[in-house]
Design a protein around this motif. Structure first.
Motif, mmCIF file in Angstrom:
data_model
loop_
_atom_site.group_PDB
_atom_site.id
_atom_site.type_symbol
_atom_site.label_atom_id
_atom_site.label_comp_id
_atom_site.label_asym_id
_atom_site.label_seq_id
_atom_site.Cartn_x
_atom_site.Cartn_y
_atom_site.Cartn_z
ATOM 1 N N GLU A 77 0.839 -1.200 0.000
ATOM 2 C CA GLU A 77 0.000 0.000 0.000
ATOM 3 C C GLU A 77 0.876 1.253 0.000
ATOM 4 N N GLY A 78 0.555 2.177 -0.889
ATOM 5 C CA GLY A 78 1.337 3.405 -0.996
ATOM 6 C C GLY A 78 2.580 3.270 -1.841
ATOM 7 N N GLN A 79 2.761 2.125 -2.484
ATOM 8 C CA GLN A 79 3.955 1.899 -3.294
ATOM 9 C C GLN A 79 3.839 2.604 -4.641
ATOM 10 N N VAL A 80 4.963 3.119 -5.123
ATOM 11 C CA VAL A 80 5.023 3.663 -6.477
ATOM 12 C C VAL A 80 5.253 2.496 -7.432
ATOM 13 N N VAL A 81 4.337 2.270 -8.352
ATOM 14 C CA VAL A 81 4.430 1.143 -9.283
ATOM 15 C C VAL A 81 4.592 1.672 -10.702
ATOM 16 N N LYS A 82 5.174 0.834 -11.543
ATOM 17 C CA LYS A 82 5.327 1.134 -12.951
ATOM 18 C C LYS A 82 4.336 0.296 -13.755
ATOM 19 N N LYS A 83 4.045 0.770 -14.944
ATOM 20 C CA LYS A 83 3.147 0.035 -15.815
ATOM 21 C C LYS A 83 3.708 -1.368 -16.082
ATOM 22 N N ALA A 102 -0.177 -3.608 -13.251
ATOM 23 C CA ALA A 102 -0.469 -2.175 -13.174
ATOM 24 C C ALA A 102 -0.667 -1.622 -14.578
ATOM 25 N N PRO A 103 -1.812 -0.986 -14.859
ATOM 26 C CA PRO A 103 -2.052 -0.448 -16.200
ATOM 27 C C PRO A 103 -1.355 0.887 -16.452
ATOM 28 N N ILE A 104 -0.944 1.585 -15.389
ATOM 29 C CA ILE A 104 -0.292 2.888 -15.528
ATOM 30 C C ILE A 104 0.786 3.021 -14.454
ATOM 31 N N ASP A 105 1.645 4.008 -14.639
ATOM 32 C CA ASP A 105 2.564 4.396 -13.560
ATOM 33 C C ASP A 105 1.779 5.191 -12.534
ATOM 34 N N GLY A 106 2.048 4.948 -11.260
ATOM 35 C CA GLY A 106 1.337 5.706 -10.246
ATOM 36 C C GLY A 106 1.615 5.206 -8.848
ATOM 37 N N VAL A 107 0.778 5.672 -7.923
ATOM 38 C CA VAL A 107 0.904 5.323 -6.514
ATOM 39 C C VAL A 107 -0.321 4.520 -6.112
ATOM 40 N N THR A 108 -0.095 3.389 -5.448
ATOM 41 C CA THR A 108 -1.204 2.547 -5.004
ATOM 42 C C THR A 108 -1.816 3.112 -3.732
ATOM 43 N N GLY A 109 -3.113 2.838 -3.562
ATOM 44 C CA GLY A 109 -3.812 3.246 -2.355
ATOM 45 C C GLY A 109 -3.987 2.069 -1.406
#
Length: 408
Positions: A97-103, A190-197
């Motif tokens: 949770e809260g991790q920055v993930v890449k596509k 992950a479909p996009i780069d972003g931050v998980t909730g």
């Protein structure tokens, strides 16, 4: 005779008393006059009124950025609610949770065995049909070589069989592709780069394609948007600036003390809100340091142009009076005079003066509360010794950059 003799002494005594009273009165008057004269001579001369301590500055002339301020809200560039597209048991969760993930990063793994079996079955069916069409083509070739010894009906029927089996192979390939797609859905990425909730599904839970609960929500924060409004009266100014080139926008904290990020205007909404008389604007920010976060309230400063030779004074030098705006101008004799002025916009602690002042004049910046028309003033502390506010330093740096770019 006796009575006349007695009256004589009484008259003499009365005259003596009157003479004594006159002498005493004269002496008292002389003493009072001398005392008053002594008091007047001892009284010091009236002193001139003391000068009022104030802080003064010079009226400046130079590049002045036209900045429109507003309040806005940060919005994610993209927001995706990740759900499962197949049914099955969650075997693995691949993120924090809260991790920055890449596509393409693994988010969750659904049990893939049934989908792998379906893919293997489709492949076997295709291999079977390929064998059948190979045999059918061989029979068609033999019937063709027999010529008149084989009936036309047999030849046509065998040709139809070959076509039918060939089409079946195409259907088998489509089934394989579908099974492979279903199998790929079992690995949720992950479909996009972003931050998980927050994670909404745990390992061991059963998910299905019709489920409404998302496994996790991913928000893209690099880049990121800020949506804010501008009065409809400024619409023409904003669109004109946008047509001329990139329009810089700064995002600040709501108290206006901290600059968070720098971006540019991307969009002017295609309609004005008739209820509020405002138009919505959207600016994008690179946000590499994640200073902006979705949902954050910010204040914005949008620069729509630059006035090259604007006359400006500090905001605090502009005073409000019953007859309008004015500023205290200090003359050569250090006396303050009220000067009516007209002003424009304010940027970075300075106000543009459109009428009433000329460059180089000295105006009172601080301490006006004790100043009246014609009052003698004295500078309480040199402006240079006070230290310039950060906003003024930033303004001067911006003005220098603007002047340099205009010179080029």
């Amino acid at each position: 005779m006796r009575s006349e003799q007695g009256a004589g002494p009484r008259k003499r005594r009365r005259g003596g008393w009157l003479l004594a009273l006159v002498i005493v009165a004269g002496a008292g008057g002389a003493y009072a006059w001398q005392s008053r004269q002594h008091a007047e001579s001892a009284k010091p001369a009236a002193r001139a009124p003391a000068a009022v301590p104030v802080t003064v500055v010079q009226v400046e002339q130079g590049p002045f950025a036209v900045v429109l301020g507003s309040l806005g809200t940060v919005q994610a560039y993209n927001t995706v609610q990740v759900r499962s597209r197949v049914d099955g048991e969650i075997l693995k969760i691949g993120f924090r949770e809260g991790q920055v993930v890449k596509k393409g990063d693994l988010l969750a793994q659904v049990d893939p065995r049934q989908y792998q079996a379906a893919l293997d079955q489709a492949k076997a069916k295709k291999a079977q049909d390929e064998a059948n069409v190979k045999n059918a083509k061989a029979d068609l070739e033999r019937y063709t070589k027999l010529g008149d010894y084989a009936s036309r009906q047999q030849t046509d029927t065998q040709a139809a069989t070959v076509n039918q089996l060939t089409a079946q192979i195409a259907a088998d390939q489509a089934a394989i592709d579908n099974a492979a797609t279903q199998l790929s859905y079992a690995t949720i990425q992950a479909p996009i780069d972003g931050v998980t909730g927050f994670r909404q599904i745990d390992v061991g839970n059963i998910v299905n394609a019709a489920q409404q609960t998302a496994i996790v929500t991913i928000t893209q924060v690099e880049p990121i948007f800020v949506v804010y409004t501008a009065p409809e009266e400024q619409l023409r100014e904003v669109t004109k600036a946008l047509a001329a080139g990139p329009v810089p926008v700064e995002a600040w904290s709501t108290d206006g003390m901290t600059r968070l990020s720098e971006g540019r205007l991307d969009l002017v909404n295609n309609q004005v809100d008739t209820a509020t008389g405002t138009v919505r604007l959207k600016a994008s920010f690179a946000n590499k340091d994640h200073a902006l976060w979705p949902g954050l309230s910010v204040s914005t400063k949008m620069r729509t142009g630059t006035i090259p030779d604007a006359i400006t004074v500090p905001d605090d030098a502009v005073q409000h009076g019953p007859k309008g705006l004015y500023a205290f101008v200090v003359d050569d004799q250090k006396k303050a005079h009220m000067q009516p002025i007209s002003v424009g916009r304010s940027t970075d602690g300075r106000t543009r003066v459109t009428k009433g002042l000329t460059p180089g004049q000295t105006v009172i910046w601080r301490g006006q509360s004790r100043v009246q028309e014609g009052a003698l003033v004295a500078e309480a502390k040199p402006a240079a010794a006070e230290g310039k506010p950060a906003a003024q330093e930033a303004r001067q740096a911006d003005n220098a950059a603007l002047a340099s770019s205009e010179a080029r």
